[in-house]
Motif scaffolding. Structure first.
Motif, mmCIF file in Angstrom:
data_model
loop_
_atom_site.group_PDB
_atom_site.id
_atom_site.type_symbol
_atom_site.label_atom_id
_atom_site.label_comp_id
_atom_site.label_asym_id
_atom_site.label_seq_id
_atom_site.Cartn_x
_atom_site.Cartn_y
_atom_site.Cartn_z
ATOM 1 N N GLU A 291 0.824 -1.207 0.000
ATOM 2 C CA GLU A 291 0.000 0.000 0.000
ATOM 3 C C GLU A 291 0.859 1.258 0.000
ATOM 4 O OE1 GLU A 291 -4.072 -1.384 2.307
ATOM 5 O OE2 GLU A 291 -2.310 -0.824 3.485
ATOM 6 N N ILE A 292 1.971 1.196 0.681
ATOM 7 C CA ILE A 292 2.860 2.368 0.741
ATOM 8 C C ILE A 292 3.595 2.543 -0.579
ATOM 9 C CG2 ILE A 292 4.893 3.336 1.899
ATOM 10 C CD1 ILE A 292 3.935 1.896 4.449
ATOM 11 N N LEU A 293 4.078 1.427 -1.156
ATOM 12 C CA LEU A 293 4.874 1.517 -2.380
ATOM 13 C C LEU A 293 4.039 1.894 -3.597
ATOM 14 C CD1 LEU A 293 7.212 -1.601 -1.946
ATOM 15 C CD2 LEU A 293 7.771 0.802 -1.542
ATOM 16 N N GLN A 294 2.737 1.628 -3.549
ATOM 17 C CA GLN A 294 1.895 1.861 -4.718
ATOM 18 C C GLN A 294 1.299 3.269 -4.750
ATOM 19 O OE1 GLN A 294 -0.953 -1.326 -4.624
ATOM 20 N NE2 GLN A 294 0.594 -2.912 -5.032
ATOM 21 N N ARG A 295 1.523 4.030 -3.709
ATOM 22 C CA ARG A 295 0.999 5.401 -3.675
ATOM 23 C C ARG A 295 2.149 6.399 -3.618
ATOM 24 N NH1 ARG A 295 -3.322 5.526 1.152
ATOM 25 N NH2 ARG A 295 -3.409 7.730 0.481
ATOM 26 N N LYS A 296 1.925 7.591 -4.164
ATOM 27 C CA LYS A 296 2.942 8.627 -4.059
ATOM 28 C C LYS A 296 3.085 9.061 -2.613
ATOM 29 C CE LYS A 296 3.139 10.694 -8.635
ATOM 30 N NZ LYS A 296 3.272 11.956 -9.369
ATOM 31 N N PHE A 297 4.326 9.413 -2.242
ATOM 32 C CA PHE A 297 4.501 9.802 -0.846
ATOM 33 C C PHE A 297 3.793 11.118 -0.541
ATOM 34 C CE2 PHE A 297 8.689 10.689 -2.950
ATOM 35 C CZ PHE A 297 8.651 12.079 -2.984
ATOM 36 N N TYR A 298 3.514 11.913 -1.584
ATOM 37 C CA TYR A 298 2.750 13.149 -1.345
ATOM 38 C C TYR A 298 1.345 12.821 -0.832
ATOM 39 C CZ TYR A 298 6.387 15.406 -4.180
ATOM 40 O OH TYR A 298 7.572 15.878 -4.662
ATOM 41 N N ASP A 299 0.818 11.634 -1.226
ATOM 42 C CA ASP A 299 -0.538 11.273 -0.805
ATOM 43 C C ASP A 299 -0.652 11.095 0.695
ATOM 44 O OD1 ASP A 299 -1.163 11.316 -3.461
ATOM 45 O OD2 ASP A 299 -1.149 9.130 -3.723
ATOM 46 N N PHE A 300 0.499 10.840 1.341
ATOM 47 C CA PHE A 300 0.471 10.630 2.780
ATOM 48 C C PHE A 300 0.663 11.941 3.551
ATOM 49 C CE2 PHE A 300 1.839 6.605 0.906
ATOM 50 C CZ PHE A 300 1.009 5.699 1.546
ATOM 51 N N HIS B 166 0.134 15.648 5.072
ATOM 52 C CA HIS B 166 -0.964 16.519 5.491
ATOM 53 C C HIS B 166 -1.093 17.631 4.454
ATOM 54 C CE1 HIS B 166 -3.269 19.413 7.883
ATOM 55 N NE2 HIS B 166 -3.575 18.399 8.713
ATOM 56 N N ALA B 167 -2.327 18.035 4.187
ATOM 57 C CA ALA B 167 -2.566 19.056 3.161
ATOM 58 C C ALA B 167 -1.750 20.317 3.409
ATOM 59 C CB ALA B 167 -4.062 19.376 3.096
ATOM 60 N N ASP B 168 -1.574 20.680 4.688
ATOM 61 C CA ASP B 168 -0.844 21.900 5.016
ATOM 62 C C ASP B 168 0.652 21.745 4.799
ATOM 63 O OD1 ASP B 168 -3.260 22.982 5.702
ATOM 64 O OD2 ASP B 168 -3.011 22.673 7.872
ATOM 65 N N TYR C 96 2.440 12.830 8.400
ATOM 66 C CA TYR C 96 2.086 11.689 7.551
ATOM 67 C C TYR C 96 0.802 11.043 8.049
ATOM 68 C CZ TYR C 96 5.743 10.909 4.090
ATOM 69 O OH TYR C 96 6.548 10.990 2.989
ATOM 70 N N LEU C 97 -0.011 10.623 7.067
ATOM 71 C CA LEU C 97 -1.263 9.960 7.357
ATOM 72 C C LEU C 97 -1.007 8.509 7.767
ATOM 73 C CD1 LEU C 97 -4.432 10.038 7.184
ATOM 74 C CD2 LEU C 97 -4.166 9.161 4.839
ATOM 75 N N THR C 98 -1.736 8.033 8.789
ATOM 76 C CA THR C 98 -1.651 6.636 9.217
ATOM 77 C C THR C 98 -2.922 5.906 8.796
ATOM 78 O OG1 THR C 98 -2.651 7.019 11.380
ATOM 79 C CG2 THR C 98 -0.263 7.326 11.205
#
Length: 1024
Positions: free
Chosen positions: A590-599, A601-603, A628-630
């Motif tokens: 799940e971590i490798l398949q998403r861009k790290f920007y996706d994790f 925080h918007a700010d 980072y989002l958990t």
């Protein structure tokens, strides 16, 4: 030309079995047969004459139809070519007339065409010879070339008959014209035959024939004959002497052209001479073996290679000299070669004259004409050595490629070394990481030899490994117990360890390990031991070094509590360590398949993108924070240190979870605000000054008590604002507090204000904080107020120490301390050590809870890590002997078994196909639970048994523990499901969940049978 009656007379009287076949394809009616044919075919005229070929000679139902098919083929060849056809010797199943039985005979057939007036084949004359009963005749026919039958299969024959006194031919078959150019009538002149014999052969040929005839003996002889065109033709003449009343009256025979054979013999003789020269000079063994497997001709190399002179081998069976285990395969190989399959790489072992075993590589070809095997044998020692070396290297490479601990890899390698060297016991000593010691890392050998793990310092003067570390070459020791540098003499003597080879293992020219290979209870000749090659030892050193480096790197990468990763400028993680899934809660995929920007925080996304842009420019980032989002939906704070690798467009980064730090910083901010609010609201004065005595804080009560406004004093030295204080206790006391780094409390009368003050000064890295109050009104009530002052001083001390610790924590935290759990545990321990004397029982209890919680949380995390690793680490699927595995379990749990007096027993368990590491963990978890979950005072009893079905093994682990109620028997396999308080039984509630995951991942099932208070039987299945 004579009439047919004469031909028939010759035909019937011929000593050669003859059969006349009508060329009426496909029946091939049998017309005539002579007595000789009836005899060899177990027949009479009614069995043959007038019948078709296949009717007269029925097929043996127990054999294939090959002989009859070959007979048919030969007939058709004669019809098609209109030439005589000499077929190879054939096996025939001759029917025993009147029965359903068959008799095996071997015939040497010749098929001769008989032409009609149109020169078409009207009949085929089938003459044959029963080789089975006429071996002497066959040997005579092929004496010089050992039955070179194949060379004469295409030669036509001349049938003839002659009367005696004088010798005159009365019949010569038409083949005479084809073979020699003479018409049959030309032979019917007295002296014709004698005149055409080659002059060199005339005297012998005529005399020999005359002598044999006078004796009434059938005979065979060879001679040269001058054909009509002047060519010399070699003839083989088979003569039958017909007698009457004991006197020779008639000769009958057949002449065959053996010119080609004679030329071949001449060429062979020339080649034989060449061969003899080659055989005498060849470094390899050149020999011939006859059809009975006997050595015939041997080259001189047999003496050098086999220690046998050629004459000792000639006439003896080759199998007598082949190593026993190889005789059957060698015999089968010779049979295969005899059937036409030449071999150039037949390998077997030869027993030399001195009894030693020599590997050989044979190149063998069978010559069907000579009935001889032509052989070349090479010494295969070097080839075998090279093959064994290659096999060893490949096997060692394979072992070092396995995902195993270095110690296990070394142990498996030792087993291969023992097999390679044919020795009995092996040890491996590896250099410690600090290079100061050498450690007995692994051993392999007889089960009764169990050395104690030792660590030797390099500065010791004795010991084989210390000696080896100073040597660049292997050490050969014939008898270990007599060697000067032996330290473990009792161990060597008690286990009768004798001959030894000790190899130094180096890396970059430096000693890193030593390998000992030794014999047990036997002496060994060093000449018989294969030696490990130096380049292999160097490679082994490289592999050991690489494996150790990999192990250290993997430990650092996978066990680091920090988040280690490799990311790309494309925004994706390329590789992450195990702390990522553990910290964020997402799976690795799940971590490798998403861009790290996706994790992010918007700010924090804009700031993160800016940091990546800086890294793309080639600049490293020493510190950067973002959220980072958990998996739970919450955000955690991470602090990053990053370095780019521009040529590969990668980012190497280390992240630390600073969520706790952020919470503490916020707590400190809130605390500082509260402290400030408190200090402003208290009725006591409070001020702070730096290490240069410059006032940095001045509360409102200080304004009241000391008569100076905050704006008036901030940024000024206190001694300049209150010069009178330098001659009082204030100056020396403050100086002493800063020098000793200890808080100080004192009382002093300040005359300018005509007031008594109680002062408490707290030193810190930044200076002093001073708490003071006006005690003028209290001096009269000193005793009454003393307790209150002590309490205030105590509180002030705690507050100062708290501030100091907060400042110290902020300083330490800013320098990247340990991972969060260890940091929490450390601070809790410090609190317990420093403030246990001021905390009440409730506070101490809470402190204990916090510490215990942190420890249990660390254990839970470790267990979760182990739980998450199941299925992600590739283990070798292997045959696991459960009896050996139980011995390991028994050994691992020796202390607790001894302490609890546990009775651990098992049946004779099977060998199963499973991953050994995970299977060991299943047994360990269930058995350790069985020992743990016992009523107080009960002696644990654990027994392992098994059942089997067509597809599965069912393993049962039965105990006499506290048991599990039926309603909880499924829940015990769920993660974190505990049925008891931690005060009763320790644990995290993950062990059985791990077992369930391991077993179900392998396609099995796990369950428990139990009644509360009656013990448990855990059962799980394993596929066969």
């Amino acid at each position: 030309m004579e009439d047919n009656s004469l031909i028939k007379k010759i035909f019937y009287s011929s000593p050669l079995p003859s059969l006349l076949i009508l060329a009426n394809d496909p029946i091939f009616t049998l017309i005539e047969a002579n007595e000789a044919y009836y005899r060899i075919s177990n027949s009479n005229p009614s069995d043959l004459i007038g019948k078709g070929l296949f009717e007269a000679f029925p097929q043996n139902p127990n054999e294939d139809s090959s002989p009859l098919n070959k007979l048919l083929k030969a007939i058709k060849i004669v019809i098609d070519t209109k030439k005589s056809f000499k077929a190879p010797i054939q096996k025939y199943d001759i029917p025993v007339r009147g029965t359903d039985q068959f008799e095996v005979r071997y015939w040497d057939p010749l098929f001769t065409p008989i032409f009609d007036e149109n020169d078409e084949v009207s009949h085929i004359l089938h003459t044959t010879e029963n080789v089975s009963s006429a071996v002497e005749v066959e040997k005579a026919l092929f004496d010089s070339n050992k039955k070179l039958n194949e060379l004469i299969t295409s030669i036509d024959g001349i049938f003839w008959e002659a009367k005696l006194s004088p010798l005159m031919f009365t019949y010569v078959s038409p083949q005479s014209y084809k073979l020699l150019g003479f018409h049959p009538e030309e032979w019917k002149v007295e002296g014709f035959w004698e005149s055409r014999i080659h002059p060199f052969d005339q005297e012998f040929t005529i005399n020999y024939c005359s002598n044999q005839v006078q004796k009434g003996l059938n005979h065979i002889f060879e001679y040269r004959f001058v054909a009509k065109d002047g060519n010399i033709v070699w003839l083989n003449d088979i003569v039958s002497v017909i007698t009457e009343n004991g006197k020779p009256i008639l000769l009958r025979g057949i002449m065959t052209d053996i010119t080609a054979k004679k030329k071949a013999e001449l060429e062979r003789d020339k080649n034989r001479t060449k061969l003899e020269n080659i055989m005498d000079r060849s470094l390899d063994i050149i020999c011939t073996i006859d059809e009975d497997g006997l050595f015939r001709e041997m080259s001189a190399a047999t003496m050098k290679i086999w220690s046998y002179p050629p004459e000792e081998l000639e006439g003896k069976p080759i199998l007598d000299f082949i190593f026993g285990e190889d005789r059957a395969s060698t015999k089968n190989a010779l049979e295969s070669i005899r059937n036409g399959n030449s071999m150039t790489n037949l390998e077997n072992r030869f027993v030399k004259k001195n009894g030693s075993i020599l590997p050989l590589i044979w190149s063998i070809k069978w010559d069907s004409r000579d009935k001889t095997f032509y052989c070349i044998a090479k010494d295969g020692t070097e080839k075998k050595k090279a093959e064994r070396n290659n096999e060893l290297r490949m096997a060692i490479n394979a072992i070092f490629s396995e995902e195993l601990a270095l110690e296990k890899i070394i142990q498996k390698s030792l087993g291969l070394f023992l097999k390679y060297s044919n020795l009995d016991y092996a040890e491996a000593w590896l250099q410690s990481m600090d290079s100061n010691n050498i450690i007995l890392t692994a051993y392999e050998g007889p089960k009764h030899i169990n050395p104690i793990k030792e660590i030797r310092a390099y500065h010791d003067e004795s010991g084989l490994m210390v000696e080896l570390s100073k040597s660049s070459s292997p050490i050969f020791i014939q008898d270990l117990k007599d060697h000067k540098n032996i330290v473990r003499n009792d161990f060597i003597v008690n286990n009768d360890i004798r001959t030894a080879l000790i190899y130094p293992i180096t890396f970059d020219g430096k000693f890193i390990a030593g390998i000992l290979l030794a014999s047990v209870e036997r002496d060994v000749n060093f000449d018989e031991i294969p030696i490990l090659e130096s380049d292999f030892l160097v490679k082994l050193g490289t592999m050991i070094r690489r494996k150790r480096a990999e192990h250290e790197l993997n430990l650092f990468f996978d066990l680091s509590p920090d988040l280690l990763c490799i990311a790309g400028f494309d925004g994706y993680f390329k590789k992450i360590n195990r702390s990522f899934p553990k910290t964020l809660g997402f799976t690795e995929d799940e971590i490798l398949q998403r861009k790290f920007y996706d994790f992010n925080h918007a700010d924090d996304q804009k700031a993160t993108e800016d940091i990546v842009n800086i890294l793309e420019s080639g600049e490293s980032i020493s510190y950067f924070e973002n959220r980072y989002l958990t998996k739970s939906g919450k955000y955690i704070w991470l602090a990053w240190t990053s370095t780019p690798l521009l040529e590969e467009k990668l980012i190497f980064a280390i992240g630390k979870d600073i969520t706790e730090k952020k919470l503490q910083e916020e707590a400190i901010r809130i605390s500082n605000k509260k402290v400030s609010d408190t200090l402003e609201s208290i009725q006591d004065g409070f001020y702070a000054m730096d290490n240069h005595s410059i006032i940095t804080y001045w509360n409102s009560q200080a304004e009241v008590l000391l008569g100076r406004k905050r704006d008036e004093v901030l940024g000024k030295k206190i001694w300049e604002m209150f010069p009178e204080a330098t001659n009082l206790k204030f100056y020396p006391k403050f100086s002493n507090a800063k020098e000793t780094k200890k808080p100080i409390r004192f009382e002093e009368f300040f005359l300018p204000l005509n007031s008594w003050f109680e002062i408490t000064a707290f030193p810190s890295e930044d200076g002093l904080t001073v708490h003071f109050r006006d005690i003028t009104d209290r001096k009269a009530a000193e005793i009454q107020m003393l307790e209150l002052n002590n309490i205030l001083a105590k509180n002030a001390k705690e507050l100062a120490e708290s501030n100091a610790e907060l400042e110290q924590f902020a300083f330490i935290a800013s320098h990247d301390l340990q991972e969060p759990l260890r940091m929490v545990t450390s601070f809790l321990n410090q609190l317990e050590n420093k403030y246990s004397d001021v905390l009440d029982d409730k506070g101490l209890q809470y402190l204990h809870y916090a510490t215990d919680g942190a420890v249990r949380m660390r254990q839970i995390i470790l267990d979760l890590l182990e739980f998450s690793r199941i299925g992600k680490v590739d283990h070798l699927l292997e045959n696991v002997d459960l009896n050996d595995l139980m011995l390991e379990i028994d050994h691992m749990n020796y202390e607790i078994i001894k302490e609890t007096k546990t009775e651990l027993t098992w049946d004779n368990l099977p060998v199963v196909k499973f991953e050994k590491g995970p299977l060991t963990q299943v047994f360990q978890n269930i058995i350790s639970n069985a020992i743990k979950y016992q009523n107080h005072g009960n002696t644990p009893k654990v027994h392992i048994s098994y059942e089997q079905s067509v597809t599965h093994w069912t393993i049962s682990i039965e105990d006499n523990g506290i048991g599990i109620a039926p309603e909880y028997q499924n829940k015990v396999f769920e993660i974190f499901k505990r049925l008891h308080r931690k005060e009763e039984y320790s644990g995290t509630g993950i062990g059985l969940a791990i077992c369930k995951k391991i077993i179900e991942r392998a396609g099995g099932n796990i369950f428990v049978e139990s009644e509360e208070g009656m013990g448990c039987t855990f059962k799980f299945t394993i596929k066969k």
